[in-house]
Design a protein around this motif. Structure first.
Motif, PDB file in Angstrom:
ATOM      1  N   UNK A 205     -48.826   2.039 -25.834  1.00 63.21           N
ATOM      2  CA  UNK A 205     -47.949   3.149 -26.207  1.00 63.21           C
ATOM      3  C   UNK A 205     -47.588   3.936 -24.959  1.00 63.21           C
ATOM      4  N   UNK A 206     -46.289   3.913 -24.622  1.00 63.39           N
ATOM      5  CA  UNK A 206     -45.780   4.768 -23.559  1.00 63.39           C
ATOM      6  C   UNK A 206     -44.734   5.707 -24.164  1.00 63.39           C
ATOM      7  N   UNK A 207     -43.977   6.390 -23.330  1.00 65.73           N
ATOM      8  CA  UNK A 207     -43.007   7.354 -23.845  1.00 65.73           C
ATOM      9  C   UNK A 207     -41.963   6.726 -24.740  1.00 65.73           C
ATOM     10  N   UNK A 208     -41.431   5.579 -24.334  1.00 65.22           N
ATOM     11  CA  UNK A 208     -40.430   4.892 -25.152  1.00 65.22           C
ATOM     12  C   UNK A 208     -41.016   4.480 -26.498  1.00 65.22           C
ATOM     13  N   UNK A 209     -42.246   4.002 -26.490  1.00 64.87           N
ATOM     14  CA  UNK A 209     -42.911   3.612 -27.741  1.00 64.87           C
ATOM     15  C   UNK A 209     -43.045   4.802 -28.681  1.00 64.87           C
ATOM     16  N   UNK A 210     -43.382   5.949 -28.109  1.00 61.10           N
ATOM     17  CA  UNK A 210     -43.543   7.149 -28.930  1.00 61.10           C
ATOM     18  C   UNK A 210     -42.226   7.543 -29.586  1.00 61.10           C
ATOM     19  N   UNK A 211     -41.137   7.488 -28.818  1.00 63.92           N
ATOM     20  CA  UNK A 211     -39.826   7.873 -29.366  1.00 63.92           C
ATOM     21  C   UNK A 211     -39.450   6.960 -30.529  1.00 63.92           C
ATOM     22  N   UNK A 212     -39.513   5.652 -30.312  1.00 61.46           N
ATOM     23  CA  UNK A 212     -39.052   4.705 -31.324  1.00 61.46           C
ATOM     24  C   UNK A 212     -39.978   4.672 -32.534  1.00 61.46           C
ATOM     25  N   UNK A 213     -41.280   4.680 -32.307  1.00 60.25           N
ATOM     26  CA  UNK A 213     -42.217   4.581 -33.427  1.00 60.25           C
ATOM     27  C   UNK A 213     -42.176   5.818 -34.313  1.00 60.25           C
TER      28      UNK A 213
ATOM     29  N   UNK B 173     -28.955  -1.619 -45.743  1.00 62.43           N
ATOM     30  CA  UNK B 173     -27.928  -1.345 -44.735  1.00 62.43           C
ATOM     31  C   UNK B 173     -28.192  -0.026 -44.022  1.00 62.43           C
ATOM     32  N   UNK B 174     -28.753   0.950 -44.728  1.00 58.54           N
ATOM     33  CA  UNK B 174     -29.051   2.234 -44.086  1.00 58.54           C
ATOM     34  C   UNK B 174     -30.049   2.048 -42.943  1.00 58.54           C
ATOM     35  N   UNK B 175     -31.093   1.263 -43.190  1.00 59.97           N
ATOM     36  CA  UNK B 175     -32.085   1.041 -42.138  1.00 59.97           C
ATOM     37  C   UNK B 175     -31.580   0.054 -41.088  1.00 59.97           C
ATOM     38  N   UNK B 176     -30.737  -0.915 -41.500  1.00 64.75           N
ATOM     39  CA  UNK B 176     -30.135  -1.814 -40.517  1.00 64.75           C
ATOM     40  C   UNK B 176     -29.294  -1.017 -39.524  1.00 64.75           C
ATOM     41  N   UNK B 177     -28.542  -0.038 -40.037  1.00 68.86           N
ATOM     42  CA  UNK B 177     -27.605   0.709 -39.209  1.00 68.86           C
ATOM     43  C   UNK B 177     -28.260   1.895 -38.527  1.00 68.86           C
ATOM     44  N   UNK B 178     -29.369   2.381 -39.049  1.00 73.95           N
ATOM     45  CA  UNK B 178     -29.962   3.597 -38.490  1.00 73.95           C
ATOM     46  C   UNK B 178     -31.179   3.316 -37.617  1.00 73.95           C
ATOM     47  N   UNK B 179     -32.004   2.359 -37.992  1.00 74.52           N
ATOM     48  CA  UNK B 179     -33.266   2.193 -37.281  1.00 74.52           C
ATOM     49  C   UNK B 179     -33.574   0.747 -36.941  1.00 74.52           C
ATOM     50  N   UNK B 180     -33.880  -0.057 -37.946  1.00 72.60           N
ATOM     51  CA  UNK B 180     -34.615  -1.300 -37.724  1.00 72.60           C
ATOM     52  C   UNK B 180     -33.921  -2.269 -36.779  1.00 72.60           C
ATOM     53  N   UNK B 181     -32.742  -2.747 -37.131  1.00 70.26           N
ATOM     54  CA  UNK B 181     -32.114  -3.825 -36.371  1.00 70.26           C
ATOM     55  C   UNK B 181     -31.307  -3.296 -35.200  1.00 70.26           C
ATOM     56  N   UNK B 182     -30.328  -2.436 -35.481  1.00 77.43           N
ATOM     57  CA  UNK B 182     -29.430  -2.015 -34.402  1.00 77.43           C
ATOM     58  C   UNK B 182     -30.149  -1.161 -33.359  1.00 77.43           C
ATOM     59  N   UNK B 183     -31.062  -0.313 -33.796  1.00 76.01           N
ATOM     60  CA  UNK B 183     -31.787   0.492 -32.814  1.00 76.01           C
ATOM     61  C   UNK B 183     -32.780  -0.366 -32.031  1.00 76.01           C
ATOM     62  N   UNK B 184     -33.272  -1.441 -32.653  1.00 75.61           N
ATOM     63  CA  UNK B 184     -34.101  -2.383 -31.895  1.00 75.61           C
ATOM     64  C   UNK B 184     -33.278  -3.016 -30.783  1.00 75.61           C
ATOM     65  N   UNK B 185     -31.966  -3.251 -31.039  1.00 77.15           N
ATOM     66  CA  UNK B 185     -31.091  -3.811 -30.022  1.00 77.15           C
ATOM     67  C   UNK B 185     -30.925  -2.892 -28.829  1.00 77.15           C
ATOM     68  N   UNK B 186     -30.604  -1.619 -29.069  1.00 72.69           N
ATOM     69  CA  UNK B 186     -30.423  -0.692 -27.949  1.00 72.69           C
ATOM     70  C   UNK B 186     -31.758  -0.395 -27.268  1.00 72.69           C
TER      71      UNK B 186
END
Length: 491
Positions: A73-81, A241-254
């Motif tokens: 767990x680093x800073x990026x991990x904290x933000x995303x998790x 679709x809400x989680x695809x577009x907000x968190x899980x898939x697309x945010x995993x991409x960025x």
């Protein structure tokens, strides 16, 4: 806290989801209480891990020298998790009412829960190989969610999603292979892991490889020209679709693109090169392209999908500035957009659930019948436009500030793209709002029938997300300070 709690946080929703098909629940109510408890407990554990961060790296599976599945767990991990942990339990609560009319509910909730654990695996991955493992696992566990209805449209959308995702996976893998050869390690280190003495000899080759890997991860981030799968995936149930577009898939991409840029190849190696200009140009084009297609689209979920394509490229554009301020802007918009977009998507789902309408032209006058839903949608719309006092303003402000501070002519052009996007966003979001609130003097509300807001299970998440849009806009200072510390390597 012990490092092993990271593994528990990942496995809890995965095992909890699998048990949905195993445990003989006496009725649907008991099953839903069980699922919500699993989500809440997992999220509480994620909060505790962020508050009391375990030191060091936990190696779970060792393959060979330098290759393993490991968590840290680093800073990026904290933000995303933490972002995942805040949104997922509320989305699960919303889905209970939305899915009541759907078949195969146990299968749906199985994969919906498992996806939470897999996304946490991406957040906690300590190196590129570990992230890649969970990143591709995310593709597999979301396929049944997109294909849930088993309609011809759903099957077509799933095939397209798979083709794009597997192609992107192959591109990303090339980047990992070159990092193994020219990097000192695969672990995520702010500043990069390339052996600069070796890398300089093959600099142009490595720049091409970075571009290939960035485009590979850009598939899930829906960056042009790899994002056409995203509007088609809107055929899935709205909680998906809400989680695809907000968190899980697309945010995993960025998230993966940020890891690749700042923590693997390193900005010192990439800054000022042609590849920075190319990716930034693609992001700028995607910003305007997504908004333009959103204005033209009449289906409400597809319009919001094109909006997502545009807003994800805000994040990529800011990351490609390759400065600490650029990373701050990217992280700010990653969080703010997640809250705004999940609010707007769940509002759209509630409208479709209550009215049966899917096209914007059919929404005249419904705001009077569904004041809570359309009130929350209005807040999310204003936030996406960047109205001061709401989440979208502070994130766009940080991106613009990073662009100006960089001094790059291309970054200034990017600010122009953001302004064009803000104008187009006001058109495609407010046209929905105006139809709903101002249908015209001759409109007869009796024609709408007995339509009303959904129950508290759908309304509570909407109200909380709308409050989050306002809260992030008015009280973002502590969050931005934390992002600044992350960008400067203090976490």
């Amino acid at each position: 806290m012990s490092q092993y709690w990271m593994t528990v946080a990942i496995l809890l929703p995965i095992i909890g989801g699998i048990l949905v098909k195993v445990i003989p629940f006496p009725n649907q109510k008991i099953m839903k209480i069980y699922l919500e408890c699993v989500m809440v407990v997992t999220s509480l554990l994620v909060f505790l891990l962020a508050w009391n961060r375990p030191e060091g790296t936990l190696e779970v599976v060792h393959f060979m020298q330098g290759l393993s599945i490991s968590f840290r767990i680093d800073g990026m991990s904290m933000v995303f998790s933490v972002l995942i942990a805040v949104l997922w339990p509320l989305a699960m609560l919303y889905s209970f009412e939305y899915m009541e009319r759907e078949q195969h509910q146990r299968v749906f909730f199985l994969f919906y829960s498992v996806t939470y654990g897999v996304t946490l695996g991406i957040a906690y991955a300590s190196d590129m190989l570990s992230m890649y493992f969970f990143y591709e696992l995310l593709t597999l566990v979301t396929v049944p969610l997109i294909m849930h209805s088993l309609s011809r449209q759903a099957i077509h959308a799933t095939r397209k999603y798979l083709y794009y995702s597997l192609g992107g996976a192959a591109f990303a893998l090339i980047g990992i292979v070159f990092l193994m050869v020219y990097g000192s390690q695969l672990d995520f280190v702010l500043g990069g892991v390339l052996d600069l003495a070796k890398a300089e000899e093959k600099k142009q080759v490595l720049l091409v490889v970075y571009l290939i890997a960035c485009l590979g991860f850009g598939v899930k981030a829906a960056m042009f020209p790899m994002g056409s799968w995203l509007p088609d995936a809107g055929v899935a149930p709205t909680p998906v679709t809400a989680l695809l577009h907000a968190v899980a898939v697309v945010k995993a991409g960025v998230f993966a693109i940020i890891r690749l840029t700042y923590y693997s190849f390193g900005t010192d190696f990439l800054r000022g090169t042609w590849v920075q200009a190319v990716v930034m140009a693609l992001a700028m084009f995607s910003v305007v392209y997504g908004c333009t297609r959103a204005v033209m689209e009449r289906h409400i979920k597809r319009r919001l999908a094109y909006s997502t394509i545009s807003n994800l490229s805000y994040i990529i554009f800011s990351a490609m500035i390759m400065t600490p301020l650029g990373l701050v802007g990217a992280l700010t918009h990653m969080v703010c957009h997640a809250v705004m977009k999940i609010c707007s998507f769940l509002c759209a789902g509630a409208i479709m659930h209550q009215t049966g309408k899917t096209f914007i032209d059919d929404l005249n006058g419904y705001a009077k019948k569904m004041p809570v839903v359309f009130g929350c949608f209005l807040v999310s719309a204003l936030g996406l436009m960047g109205v001061p006092g709401l989440a979208g303003f502070i994130s766009k402000w940080n991106i613009a500030q990073a662009a100006v501070d960089s001094g790059r002519v291309q970054a200034y052009l990017g600010i122009g793209c953001l302004l064009i996007s803000a104008f187009l966003t006001s058109i495609y979001m407010m046209s929905i709002v105006f139809r709903a609130y101002f249908p015209g003097k001759e409109f007869h509300y009796e024609e709408l029938g007995e339509i009303r807001d959904p129950s508290w299970r759908m309304c509570v998440p909407l109200v909380l997300f709308a409050a989050g849009v306002a809260g992030l806009g008015l009280g973002s200072a502590p969050l931005v300070r934390f992002f600044t510390d992350v960008a400067n390597g203090l976490y």
